[in-house]
Design a protein around this motif. Structure first.
Motif, PDB file in Angstrom:
ATOM      1  N   TYR A 112       0.832  -1.210   0.000  1.00 20.65           N
ATOM      2  CA  TYR A 112       0.000   0.000   0.000  1.00 20.65           C
ATOM      3  C   TYR A 112       0.866   1.258   0.000  1.00 20.65           C
ATOM      4  O   TYR A 112       0.536   2.263  -0.640  1.00 20.65           O
ATOM      5  CB  TYR A 112      -0.931   0.015   1.214  1.00 20.65           C
ATOM      6  N   GLY A 115       1.694   2.225  -3.354  1.00 20.68           N
ATOM      7  CA  GLY A 115       0.594   2.571  -4.241  1.00 20.68           C
ATOM      8  C   GLY A 115      -0.244   1.410  -4.732  1.00 20.68           C
ATOM      9  O   GLY A 115      -1.119   1.593  -5.589  1.00 20.68           O
ATOM     10  N   ALA A 116      -0.023   0.201  -4.214  1.00 17.83           N
ATOM     11  CA  ALA A 116      -0.794  -0.963  -4.653  1.00 17.83           C
ATOM     12  C   ALA A 116      -2.219  -0.904  -4.100  1.00 17.83           C
ATOM     13  O   ALA A 116      -2.494  -0.227  -3.108  1.00 17.83           O
ATOM     14  CB  ALA A 116      -0.109  -2.250  -4.204  1.00 17.83           C
ATOM     15  N   SER A 117      -3.123  -1.640  -4.731  1.00 17.33           N
ATOM     16  CA  SER A 117      -4.519  -1.700  -4.305  1.00 17.33           C
ATOM     17  C   SER A 117      -4.760  -2.936  -3.446  1.00 17.33           C
ATOM     18  O   SER A 117      -3.902  -3.819  -3.347  1.00 17.33           O
ATOM     19  CB  SER A 117      -5.438  -1.760  -5.526  1.00 17.33           C
ATOM     20  N   ARG A 118      -5.953  -3.010  -2.853  1.00 18.06           N
ATOM     21  CA  ARG A 118      -6.313  -4.204  -2.089  1.00 18.06           C
ATOM     22  C   ARG A 118      -6.291  -5.437  -2.985  1.00 18.06           C
ATOM     23  O   ARG A 118      -5.795  -6.494  -2.586  1.00 18.06           O
ATOM     24  CB  ARG A 118      -7.696  -4.052  -1.457  1.00 18.06           C
ATOM     25  N   ALA A 119      -6.814  -5.302  -4.203  1.00 16.86           N
ATOM     26  CA  ALA A 119      -6.827  -6.437  -5.137  1.00 16.86           C
ATOM     27  C   ALA A 119      -5.405  -6.903  -5.448  1.00 16.86           C
ATOM     28  O   ALA A 119      -5.142  -8.110  -5.546  1.00 16.86           O
ATOM     29  CB  ALA A 119      -7.559  -6.051  -6.416  1.00 16.86           C
ATOM     30  N   ASP A 120      -4.482  -5.943  -5.603  1.00 22.24           N
ATOM     31  CA  ASP A 120      -3.076  -6.294  -5.851  1.00 22.24           C
ATOM     32  C   ASP A 120      -2.513  -7.103  -4.682  1.00 22.24           C
ATOM     33  O   ASP A 120      -1.811  -8.104  -4.878  1.00 22.24           O
ATOM     34  CB  ASP A 120      -2.227  -5.033  -6.034  1.00 22.24           C
ATOM     35  N   SER A 137      -7.894 -12.018   1.889  1.00 25.18           N
ATOM     36  CA  SER A 137      -8.809 -10.883   2.001  1.00 25.18           C
ATOM     37  C   SER A 137      -8.757 -10.279   3.399  1.00 25.18           C
ATOM     38  O   SER A 137      -8.695  -9.052   3.562  1.00 25.18           O
ATOM     39  CB  SER A 137     -10.234 -11.335   1.672  1.00 25.18           C
ATOM     40  N   ALA A 140      -5.493  -8.302   3.878  1.00 25.84           N
ATOM     41  CA  ALA A 140      -5.491  -7.038   3.138  1.00 25.84           C
ATOM     42  C   ALA A 140      -6.382  -5.995   3.817  1.00 25.84           C
ATOM     43  O   ALA A 140      -6.031  -4.809   3.891  1.00 25.84           O
ATOM     44  CB  ALA A 140      -5.949  -7.281   1.701  1.00 25.84           C
ATOM     45  N   GLU A 144      -5.287  -2.352   5.673  1.00 23.95           N
ATOM     46  CA  GLU A 144      -5.918  -1.061   5.367  1.00 23.95           C
ATOM     47  C   GLU A 144      -6.356  -0.352   6.643  1.00 23.95           C
ATOM     48  O   GLU A 144      -6.120   0.850   6.823  1.00 23.95           O
ATOM     49  CB  GLU A 144      -7.137  -1.273   4.463  1.00 23.95           C
TER      50      GLU A 144
END
Length: 484
Positions: A112, A115-120, A137, A140, A144
């Protein structure tokens, strides 16, 4: 017994962790001559060959290339290879795959920050570490929520304070902490507080210009102290530490049989804003078996008493996998917890620590296997969501069946900041009392390093050697003055 044979000991601890996860409770011996299962690991320059044999004559082999030129890549390669072999042999699939570390959320948090997303993050955990959909899941989401809670923390200029009270009404069968039954040590409590207050006074000058961010009193069971003793201790803390602007002040009131109206009034008088009332289970037969010596009704009474006293941030700890319990027991527990509606719930997977009575007498305390404990964790997850609590911190311990996890859930604004900080290891934790371990964090342009300074665990030794405990910290900080 599991024998591990290696032509060199690279990644030995990583392989041991996976063996412990697949063969829970078995002793693992390097180059052992007597064994039920034997794993041979043979490294060449960039290749690994594995052979698994058992005493029934079954044999499995796997081999593959490993990127040993890069330690992290090489470790992932060897763990994946060992995991696939052990999974094929046992028929087991571990929910956390090859991840064996204490803090799996560290991986998505690092992503994160880039710059990565939750899906990444979920894809990376599944693809690289063979983590299940459910756990990837969860990991992740926790990362967050951790990031949100920590976003304004100034690690360089703040610290947290831990104060340990090692006494308990009785010692639970699963406990391995430095705890002392009050019935035996009651006459020593005031002497312990004398020593602790001396350490508090000395420690109050050790942090220089750093500001106190969170305060946590744990144990043991801090509410084993009488109301007068608790008042004395908190008054001492207020005398030497500035608690006026502390973000969070927590006291573990873990055992409901140690909670009284007078003690709650003392905590409120000193502006304690978060307490923990820990039933561990709401099944009476289990409480009796593990030596809790209180009733489920006392849990409810203590909770309502705390609400009436004005506590609006109450945590409750639970353990999944206690002796004799199944998912049905966990469902009954969560139904009772949902009815009480605490502000946070922390769910621990049972860890069979070496020093615990339960571990030393396993034949008397049959415990559920990893799959059943994982179902229990799922039930607790649904129960937490029912009270609008989201997962906000997660960690693992050794000696948990299936390498399962401990998860903290909280309603928005009720997260335990100290809980995250102690796991994140980016902020100094000044720890006082018998068995307390201070973690001093040094930040520089390359990141940060951690140094620990520990107090003796024995109450008797702590009282008699309090000057030495104080000098340990003073001398360490004097040597580290230029970098702290």
């Amino acid at each position: 017994m599991i024998a591990l044979s290696m032509n060199r000991t690279d990644y030995e601890n990583d392989i041991r962790s996976l063996l412990m996860a697949f063969f829970y409770g078995e002793k693992i011996v390097l180059n052992g001559e007597e064994w039920n299962v034997r794993l041979d690991v043979r490294y060449t320059e960039n290749h690994t060959a594995l052979v698994l044999k058992d005493h029934n004559g079954r044999s499995l082999e796997k081999e593959g290339d490993c990127h040993f030129e890069d330690y992290r890549l090489g470790r992932n390669d060897i763990k994946n290879l060992v995991y696939r072999l052990l999974s094929e042999y046992t028929g087991m699939v571990l929910p956390w795959g090859t991840l064996t570390g204490i803090r799996p959320t560290k991986l998505p948090m690092e992503m994160y920050e880039s710059g990565a997303s939750r899906a990444d993050a979920i894809h990376y955990l599944k693809d690289t570490y063979l983590v299940s959909d459910e756990k990837a899941s969860l990991c992740a989401i926790v990362a967050e929520n951790e990031a949100k809670v920590l976003k304004d923390v100034d690690y360089d200029h703040t610290f947290s304070l831990y104060v340990g009270i090692p006494f308990c009404p009785s010692i639970c069968a699963y406990c391995s902490f430095s705890s002392y039954p009050l019935s035996v040590w009651e006459k020593q409590v005031d002497s312990y507080l004398d020593a602790l207050c001396k350490e508090i006074e000395a420690a109050s000058t050790m942090m220089g210009n750093k500001k106190l961010l969170t305060f946590y009193m744990g144990g043991g069971t801090p509410t084993s102290l009488s109301a007068a003793q608790m008042d004395r201790l908190l008054t001492c803390l207020e005398q030497y530490f500035d608690l006026a602007h502390v973000s969070e002040k927590t006291v573990e009131a873990g055992r409901p049989d140690s909670i009284t109206e007078d003690k709650l009034k003392v905590l409120r008088k000193h502006h304690i804003d978060r307490i923990s009332i820990n039933p561990q289970t709401m099944n009476q037969e289990t409480l009796d078996l593990i030596g809790r010596r209180h009733t489920t009704e006392e849990v409810k009474q203590a909770f309502h008493m705390a609400r009436e006293a004005g506590f609006m941030n109450i945590n409750m700890d639970l353990i999944a996998g206690l002796p004799g319990e199944t998912s049905e027991h966990m469902q009954r527990t969560m139904d009772a917890i949902v009815d009480l509606a605490p502000d946070s719930v922390t769910v621990h997977s049972l860890a069979l620590k070496r020093a615990a009575f339960l571990n030393q007498n396993r034949e008397q305390f049959p415990v559920a296997g990893a799959d059943e404990v994982n179902r229990m964790i799922g039930i607790s997850h649904e129960g937490a969501l029912a009270i609008e609590a989201e997962p906000y911190y997660l960690y693992r311990q050794k000696n948990i069946a299936g390498n399962l996890e401990n998860v903290g859930y909280a309603r928005k604004g009720c997260e335990g900041l100290y809980n995250i900080l102690i796991m994140e290891e980016k902020q100094t934790i000044l720890a006082l009392g018998a068995g307390a371990s201070s973690k001093f964090v040094f930040h520089n342009e390359h990141g940060h390093r951690i140094e620990r300074v520990e107090n003796v665990k024995s109450v008797k030794d702590y009282i008699e050697r309090i000057d030495e405990m104080i000098d340990r910290k003073k001398n360490f900080l004097l040597k580290s003055e230029n970098s702290f």
